[in-house]
Design a protein around this motif. Sequence first.
Motif, PDB file in Angstrom:
ATOM      1  N   MET A   1     -31.224 -26.651 -32.384  1.00 49.44           N
ATOM      2  CA  MET A   1     -29.787 -26.467 -32.467  1.00 49.44           C
ATOM      3  C   MET A   1     -29.392 -25.292 -31.574  1.00 49.44           C
ATOM      4  SD  MET A   1     -27.523 -25.505 -35.743  1.00 49.44           S
ATOM      5  CE  MET A   1     -26.055 -24.603 -35.490  1.00 49.44           C
ATOM      6  N   ILE A   2     -28.324 -25.469 -30.848  1.00 52.38           N
ATOM      7  CA  ILE A   2     -27.774 -24.384 -30.038  1.00 52.38           C
ATOM      8  C   ILE A   2     -26.472 -23.955 -30.692  1.00 52.38           C
ATOM      9  CG2 ILE A   2     -26.754 -23.759 -27.834  1.00 52.38           C
ATOM     10  CD1 ILE A   2     -28.687 -25.680 -26.492  1.00 52.38           C
ATOM     11  N   TYR A   3     -26.370 -22.688 -31.016  1.00 48.33           N
ATOM     12  CA  TYR A   3     -25.146 -22.144 -31.586  1.00 48.33           C
ATOM     13  C   TYR A   3     -24.489 -21.255 -30.548  1.00 48.33           C
ATOM     14  CZ  TYR A   3     -21.975 -19.142 -34.089  1.00 48.33           C
ATOM     15  OH  TYR A   3     -20.860 -18.449 -34.464  1.00 48.33           O
ATOM     16  N   LEU A   4     -23.203 -21.433 -30.360  1.00 46.03           N
ATOM     17  CA  LEU A   4     -22.431 -20.607 -29.436  1.00 46.03           C
ATOM     18  C   LEU A   4     -21.297 -19.964 -30.209  1.00 46.03           C
ATOM     19  CD1 LEU A   4     -22.204 -23.271 -26.666  1.00 46.03           C
ATOM     20  CD2 LEU A   4     -23.289 -21.066 -26.400  1.00 46.03           C
TER      21      LEU A   4
ATOM     22  N   LYS B   1     -24.123 -26.968 -21.996  1.00 41.86           N
ATOM     23  CA  LYS B   1     -25.315 -27.081 -22.856  1.00 41.86           C
ATOM     24  C   LYS B   1     -26.560 -27.366 -22.026  1.00 41.86           C
ATOM     25  CE  LYS B   1     -23.119 -28.096 -27.210  1.00 41.86           C
ATOM     26  NZ  LYS B   1     -22.927 -29.020 -28.304  1.00 41.86           N
ATOM     27  N   GLU B   2     -26.406 -28.169 -20.988  1.00 36.95           N
ATOM     28  CA  GLU B   2     -27.544 -28.422 -20.093  1.00 36.95           C
ATOM     29  C   GLU B   2     -27.975 -27.132 -19.407  1.00 36.95           C
ATOM     30  OE1 GLU B   2     -29.517 -31.108 -19.746  1.00 36.95           O
ATOM     31  OE2 GLU B   2     -28.344 -31.847 -21.438  1.00 36.95           O
ATOM     32  N   PHE B   3     -27.015 -26.307 -19.005  1.00 33.56           N
ATOM     33  CA  PHE B   3     -27.316 -24.997 -18.414  1.00 33.56           C
ATOM     34  C   PHE B   3     -28.137 -24.159 -19.395  1.00 33.56           C
ATOM     35  CE2 PHE B   3     -25.896 -20.520 -18.439  1.00 33.56           C
ATOM     36  CZ  PHE B   3     -26.406 -20.087 -17.224  1.00 33.56           C
ATOM     37  N   LEU B   4     -27.724 -24.119 -20.652  1.00 29.19           N
ATOM     38  CA  LEU B   4     -28.427 -23.326 -21.658  1.00 29.19           C
ATOM     39  C   LEU B   4     -29.829 -23.875 -21.957  1.00 29.19           C
ATOM     40  CD1 LEU B   4     -25.487 -22.616 -24.110  1.00 29.19           C
ATOM     41  CD2 LEU B   4     -26.621 -20.974 -22.604  1.00 29.19           C
ATOM     42  N   LYS B   5     -29.974 -25.177 -21.964  1.00 26.23           N
ATOM     43  CA  LYS B   5     -31.290 -25.789 -22.233  1.00 26.23           C
ATOM     44  C   LYS B   5     -32.296 -25.482 -21.134  1.00 26.23           C
ATOM     45  CE  LYS B   5     -29.594 -29.581 -25.050  1.00 26.23           C
ATOM     46  NZ  LYS B   5     -29.355 -31.019 -25.120  1.00 26.23           N
ATOM     47  N   LYS B   6     -31.818 -25.204 -19.931  1.00 27.47           N
ATOM     48  CA  LYS B   6     -32.705 -24.893 -18.812  1.00 27.47           C
ATOM     49  C   LYS B   6     -33.108 -23.421 -18.768  1.00 27.47           C
ATOM     50  CE  LYS B   6     -31.081 -28.667 -15.945  1.00 27.47           C
ATOM     51  NZ  LYS B   6     -30.335 -29.066 -14.756  1.00 27.47           N
ATOM     52  N   MET B   7     -32.514 -22.620 -19.654  1.00 25.48           N
ATOM     53  CA  MET B   7     -32.849 -21.192 -19.691  1.00 25.48           C
ATOM     54  C   MET B   7     -34.318 -21.042 -20.112  1.00 25.48           C
ATOM     55  SD  MET B   7     -29.814 -19.500 -19.212  1.00 25.48           S
ATOM     56  CE  MET B   7     -30.391 -17.924 -19.673  1.00 25.48           C
ATOM     57  N   PRO B   8     -35.019 -20.085 -19.518  1.00 26.44           N
ATOM     58  CA  PRO B   8     -36.439 -19.898 -19.889  1.00 26.44           C
ATOM     59  C   PRO B   8     -36.605 -19.407 -21.305  1.00 26.44           C
ATOM     60  CG  PRO B   8     -35.764 -18.353 -18.159  1.00 26.44           C
ATOM     61  CD  PRO B   8     -34.583 -19.211 -18.486  1.00 26.44           C
TER      62      PRO B   8
END
Length: 65
Positions: free
Chosen positions: A1-4, A58-65
Amino acid sequence: MIYLGLSNNPERRFQEHNSGKGRATKPYAPFRLIYLEKIGTHENARIREKYLKSGVGKEFLKKMP
């Protein structure tokens, strides 16, 4: 889950989420901070938050290391 989220005190807000104070986020605790941005104005922060909540954001955040 990604929370912003948007806060003028992210450390306090993060602690509140992990201690179960937020009804909507309580079932998903504990959280870990993976990315933090400081934006100059509240209006610009809302624009950035809206982008990050979009599919592209969200795709940008998923690519974060």
